[in-house]
Design an enzyme around this catalytic site. Sequence first.
Site, PDB file in Angstrom:
ATOM      1  N   ARG A   1       0.859  -1.186   0.000  1.00  0.00           N
ATOM      2  CA  ARG A   1       0.000   0.000   0.000  1.00  0.00           C
ATOM      3  C   ARG A   1       0.893   1.233   0.000  1.00  0.00           C
ATOM      4  O   ARG A   1       1.478   1.597   1.003  1.00  0.00           O
ATOM      5  CB  ARG A   1      -0.921  -0.018   1.221  1.00  0.00           C
TER       6      ARG A   1
ATOM      7  N   HIS B   1      -3.988   4.225   4.464  1.00  0.00           N
ATOM      8  CA  HIS B   1      -5.034   3.205   4.535  1.00  0.00           C
ATOM      9  C   HIS B   1      -6.351   3.778   4.026  1.00  0.00           C
ATOM     10  O   HIS B   1      -7.040   3.174   3.220  1.00  0.00           O
ATOM     11  CB  HIS B   1      -5.188   2.717   5.978  1.00  0.00           C
TER      12      HIS B   1
ATOM     13  N   TYR C   1       3.725   5.681  11.246  1.00  0.00           N
ATOM     14  CA  TYR C   1       4.099   4.310  11.598  1.00  0.00           C
ATOM     15  C   TYR C   1       5.039   3.635  10.603  1.00  0.00           C
ATOM     16  O   TYR C   1       5.427   2.492  10.799  1.00  0.00           O
ATOM     17  CB  TYR C   1       2.852   3.440  11.798  1.00  0.00           C
TER      18      TYR C   1
END
Length: 408
Positions: free
Chosen positions: A301, A305, A314
């Site tokens: 990805r 998200h 993160y």
Amino acid sequence: MSVDSSAAGSPRRSAAGKAGTTGSKTGTKRTTSRTTSRTTSRTTTKKSTDPELVQLLTPEGKRVKNAEYDAYVAGITPDDLRGLYRDMVLTRRFDAEATALQRQGELGLWASLLGQEAAQIGSGRATREDDYVFPTYREHGVAWCRGVDPANLLGMFRGVNHGGWDPNSNNFHLYTIVIGSQTLHATGYAMGIAKDGADSAVIAYFGDGASSQGDVAESFTFSAVYNAPVVFFCQNNQWAISEPTEKQTRVPLYQRAQGYGFPGVRVDGNDVLACLAVTKWALERARSGEGPTLVEAYTYRMGAHTTSDDPSRYRGDEERLAWEAKDPILRLRRYLEASNHADEGFFAELEAESEALGRRVREVVRAMPDPDNFAVFENVYADGHALVDEERAQFAAYQASFADVEGA
């Protein structure tokens, strides 16, 4: 808005596969470095202990021979290859426009597929018209392959409808927001068509995060026991929002199929040819009565998200940059150019088509009418229900009370 979505259209297997097939070493675990900082990038270098994946096209655009799966793409023509490239480019352009629309307040939320175009287009083009697809909420490329109008995908995210299309018109179910539940729906549907004796298959999409849901485990159990003609297509983009895959599983995801008694396959999710070949194999296996298959498309990805997420909190840039070098669209373009299957004129025309698509999507979204206040009561039950009728009447009275106040 109507957009033309027509175009083109065996991995390493786990020990549960047919005797005589090859497979990645059972029990091999993916090794990645762990960090204590949420902002430190994980190691992305492939270790020698990592399971091999099915690959037909390298990141450099080189064609790789595969004795098991070449047959499933043997009929691919230059036109087909250009069609697959067009699918990925237009899907990415649509996705980028949707992201921009959300940032400008035109959509409430958007889940981008950036980086996952090959997994979706390859698998989507492997399906037949009579197959049935159960997506999550990120399968914009699969929707494109199934002929769903891109504008219809945006209505739900704008809040003007409760789905946007008739699932039976394209054999493409509505987007499912509840994580993993669509795998149960797919399994039940597959069990049904098996009992009907239909010569078709079902494919269910989910992500690495959903693989930890109980619904997915139940789906694996029922599909295996009842030999359901279903393909579970897991897009492992390695991040379930902020949780890396190694916090989801101790073994590669495709190996989970072994415990349920059916084959699991890991495919290069950034290789559209490999995804096409592997999915064709799995669907043909389902149609021939051999039961379910788990396909793990190992991809990444590249973006957030959803548009409510900030991936920089993160993961670091090093990991993202490493995967950008494996870009699925650039990979196929290199192959097309090296094989003299596409010239600059083709790419220029596609760029113009891409920009036109972006403009049309923006125009359609901004022109969407306000939702019908009573649409929520439609399609709740197939044959209607007295309780729904009562609730509709109560809501109508509530709405009328505002008119009475304004007229007073």
